[in-house]
Write a protein that holds these residues in place. Structure first.
Motif, PDB file in Angstrom:
ATOM      1  N   GLU A   1      -3.748   5.932   0.154  1.00  0.00           N
ATOM      2  CA  GLU A   1      -3.170   4.689   0.207  1.00  0.00           C
ATOM      3  C   GLU A   1      -4.160   3.812  -0.452  1.00  0.00           C
ATOM      4  O   GLU A   1      -3.901   2.679  -0.990  1.00  0.00           O
ATOM      5  N   GLY A   2      -5.531   4.198  -0.434  1.00  0.00           N
ATOM      6  CA  GLY A   2      -6.459   3.408  -0.904  1.00  0.00           C
ATOM      7  C   GLY A   2      -6.989   3.669  -2.261  1.00  0.00           C
ATOM      8  O   GLY A   2      -8.179   3.205  -2.920  1.00  0.00           O
TER       9      GLY A   2
ATOM     10  N   LEU B   1       0.722  -1.286   0.130  1.00  0.00           N
ATOM     11  CA  LEU B   1       0.020   0.029   0.111  1.00  0.00           C
ATOM     12  C   LEU B   1       0.757   1.168   0.184  1.00  0.00           C
ATOM     13  O   LEU B   1       0.491   2.404  -0.513  1.00  0.00           O
ATOM     14  N   ARG B   2       2.080   1.174   0.610  1.00  0.00           N
ATOM     15  CA  ARG B   2       2.738   2.363   0.332  1.00  0.00           C
ATOM     16  C   ARG B   2       3.299   2.703  -0.910  1.00  0.00           C
ATOM     17  O   ARG B   2       3.291   3.788  -1.567  1.00  0.00           O
ATOM     18  N   ASP B   3       3.492   1.572  -1.690  1.00  0.00           N
ATOM     19  CA  ASP B   3       3.921   1.559  -3.135  1.00  0.00           C
ATOM     20  C   ASP B   3       2.489   2.317  -3.844  1.00  0.00           C
ATOM     21  O   ASP B   3       2.789   2.889  -4.723  1.00  0.00           O
ATOM     22  N   ASN B   4       1.419   1.777  -3.159  1.00  0.00           N
ATOM     23  CA  ASN B   4       0.095   2.404  -3.986  1.00  0.00           C
ATOM     24  C   ASN B   4       0.027   3.871  -3.771  1.00  0.00           C
ATOM     25  O   ASN B   4      -0.392   4.447  -4.668  1.00  0.00           O
ATOM     26  N   GLU B   5       0.282   4.437  -2.556  1.00  0.00           N
ATOM     27  CA  GLU B   5       0.259   5.941  -2.600  1.00  0.00           C
ATOM     28  C   GLU B   5       1.233   6.621  -3.191  1.00  0.00           C
ATOM     29  O   GLU B   5       1.085   7.727  -4.100  1.00  0.00           O
ATOM     30  N   GLN B   6       2.593   5.952  -3.543  1.00  0.00           N
ATOM     31  CA  GLN B   6       3.599   6.734  -4.334  1.00  0.00           C
ATOM     32  C   GLN B   6       2.962   6.591  -5.864  1.00  0.00           C
ATOM     33  O   GLN B   6       3.244   7.749  -6.470  1.00  0.00           O
ATOM     34  N   ARG B   7       2.573   5.328  -6.133  1.00  0.00           N
ATOM     35  CA  ARG B   7       1.817   5.252  -7.504  1.00  0.00           C
ATOM     36  C   ARG B   7       0.638   6.419  -7.850  1.00  0.00           C
ATOM     37  O   ARG B   7       0.713   6.976  -8.847  1.00  0.00           O
ATOM     38  N   ALA B   8      -0.013   6.687  -6.759  1.00  0.00           N
ATOM     39  CA  ALA B   8      -1.115   7.380  -6.990  1.00  0.00           C
ATOM     40  C   ALA B   8      -0.476   8.839  -6.972  1.00  0.00           C
ATOM     41  O   ALA B   8      -1.165   9.550  -7.885  1.00  0.00           O
TER      42      ALA B   8
ATOM     43  N   GLY C   1      10.850   8.317  -2.967  1.00  0.00           N
ATOM     44  CA  GLY C   1      10.329   7.171  -2.230  1.00  0.00           C
ATOM     45  C   GLY C   1      11.030   5.875  -2.414  1.00  0.00           C
ATOM     46  O   GLY C   1      11.941   5.745  -3.164  1.00  0.00           O
ATOM     47  N   VAL C   2      10.919   5.210  -1.364  1.00  0.00           N
ATOM     48  CA  VAL C   2      11.759   3.874  -1.371  1.00  0.00           C
ATOM     49  C   VAL C   2      10.657   2.847  -1.577  1.00  0.00           C
ATOM     50  O   VAL C   2       9.520   2.866  -0.757  1.00  0.00           O
ATOM     51  N   PRO C   3      10.450   1.936  -2.233  1.00  0.00           N
ATOM     52  CA  PRO C   3       9.529   0.902  -2.648  1.00  0.00           C
ATOM     53  C   PRO C   3       9.316   0.266  -1.609  1.00  0.00           C
ATOM     54  O   PRO C   3       9.900  -0.394  -0.622  1.00  0.00           O
ATOM     55  N   GLY C   4       7.856   0.051  -1.133  1.00  0.00           N
ATOM     56  CA  GLY C   4       7.311  -0.449   0.035  1.00  0.00           C
ATOM     57  C   GLY C   4       7.958   0.230   1.566  1.00  0.00           C
ATOM     58  O   GLY C   4       7.553  -0.527   2.562  1.00  0.00           O
ATOM     59  N   GLY C   5       8.472   1.335   1.482  1.00  0.00           N
ATOM     60  CA  GLY C   5       8.933   1.980   2.684  1.00  0.00           C
ATOM     61  C   GLY C   5       8.576   3.461   2.466  1.00  0.00           C
ATOM     62  O   GLY C   5       7.363   3.884   2.425  1.00  0.00           O
TER      63      GLY C   5
END
Length: 341
Positions: A209-210, A66-73, A89-93
């Motif tokens: 995140e969502g 989900l952290r990746d999802n926020e970065q993607r959004a 950002g750090v993937p997953g972090g």
């Protein structure tokens, strides 16, 4: 957090960025959110940034991805002005983004100025309309949020719970028509609540995140119900809700009745999936029973325009709950700023 943020910002700017102060903005048990003050302003960044760590607990949103999802959004909304700008950002972090300031609409709702709260809510509604009108629908989330991405999978649970608890059974509701309508998708926030909209020179959304590609009514229905997934649930004055919905619809060029009906019917199903918990003897929260009745009544009004059988059933359920639960007969609470009106 600070060393990682400094390193990411140094790589971004090519300069010796240093963090000189921090202030916590979010729960460390949920997803740590911190405002970091830098040693000086940097072009395109400013003097402060927001750093958001990895979610530390598993909940309805899940955790992995989900952290990746926020970065993607945030990357998807880059240059729209609708959200913070992703810096690094750090993937997953860790996610580092621009600081869009304060206050949130929630702060206004918890305040003492109903006019300011109304303006904030209307700006929030306009933001949702702008998002659904302008953001590209071409978005792939990093992870599925099942109750939003596959809400009708909850229908068997709803039907079984209603039967077990002796509430009115659904008749030939328009489930197939609702499923077809939900196939019309665009970019959605997924958690469109007052704590996730910030007001400065304009309204911007945070906490993505969502985010996902879904029917826009799942965001829009939050304006009508209001905010069915909100932890500080209360109701708004009818004239304020009506003004919000007018502002939202004014931003769109679609059939607002179908959009709102689809979103409200779907959210009613999502909330009804929790019916066993709401009905349990161990469930001591009066608000839950008051909320489900208010949600069903609002959904009945909105959904009945397009899905009349669903609308009638939602109203019938609400009546039955009022008869069974004394708590459900209580008037729902209003947000603090409107409580004396």
């Amino acid at each position: 957090m600070e060393p990682t943020a400094e390193q990411l910002l140094r790589e971004l700017t090519g300069q010796d960025v240093r963090v000189v102060a921090r202030s916590e903005l979010g729960s460390s048990a949920d997803a740590p959110v911190t405002r970091l003050t830098l040693d000086r302003p940097y072009d395109g960044i400013g003097r402060t940034v927001i750093a958001k760590g990895r979610r530390l607990v598993d909940d309805a949103w899940g955790s992995s991805g989900l952290r990746d999802n926020e970065q993607r959004a945030l990357e998807h909304l880059r240059d729209t002005g609708l959200a913070p700008r992703l810096l690094a950002g750090v993937p997953g972090g860790l996610t580092v983004m621009t600081d869009v300031g304060a206050p949130t609409v929630q702060e206004l709702l918890f305040g003492d100025d109903p006019d300011a709260a109304t303006r904030g809510l209307v700006a929030m509604a306009e933001l949702a309309g702008t998002l659904h009108r302008t953001a590209s629908a071409n978005f792939t989330a990093a992870q599925e949020v099942s109750f939003l991405d596959r809400p009708l999978d909850l229908w068997p649970e709803v039907a079984q719970a209603v039967d077990e608890l002796g509430f009115p059974a659904p008749r030939e509701v328009e489930l197939d028509a609702l499923a077809v309508a939900l196939q019309e998708t665009t970019f959605t926030h997924g958690d469109f609540t007052p704590n996730n909209v910030v007001l400065t020179d304009r309204a911007r959304m945070i906490d993505l995140e969502g985010a996902g590609r879904r029917h826009p009514g799942l965001d829009a229905a939050c304006l009508r119900l209001p905010f069915p997934q909100y932890g500080h649930w209360a109701v708004l004055p009818a004239d304020v809700s009506a003004e919000m919905e007018r502002a939202y619809r004014a931003e769109l060029d679609v059939d607002g009745d179908v959009l709102m009906a689809t979103g409200c019917a779907t959210w009613a199903i999502i909330r009804l999936a929790r019916l066993r918990m709401i009905a349990s003897a161990q469930q001591g929260l009066v608000r839950r029973r008051t909320q489900i009745v208010q949600t069903l009544e609002s959904a009945a009004e909105a959904a009945g325009v397009v899905y009349p059988v669903f609308g009638a059933w939602f109203a019938e359920l609400a009546d039955a709950m009022r008869l069974r639960w004394e708590e459900a007969q209580l008037p729902p609470r209003t947000f603090r700023c409107f409580s004396n009106q």
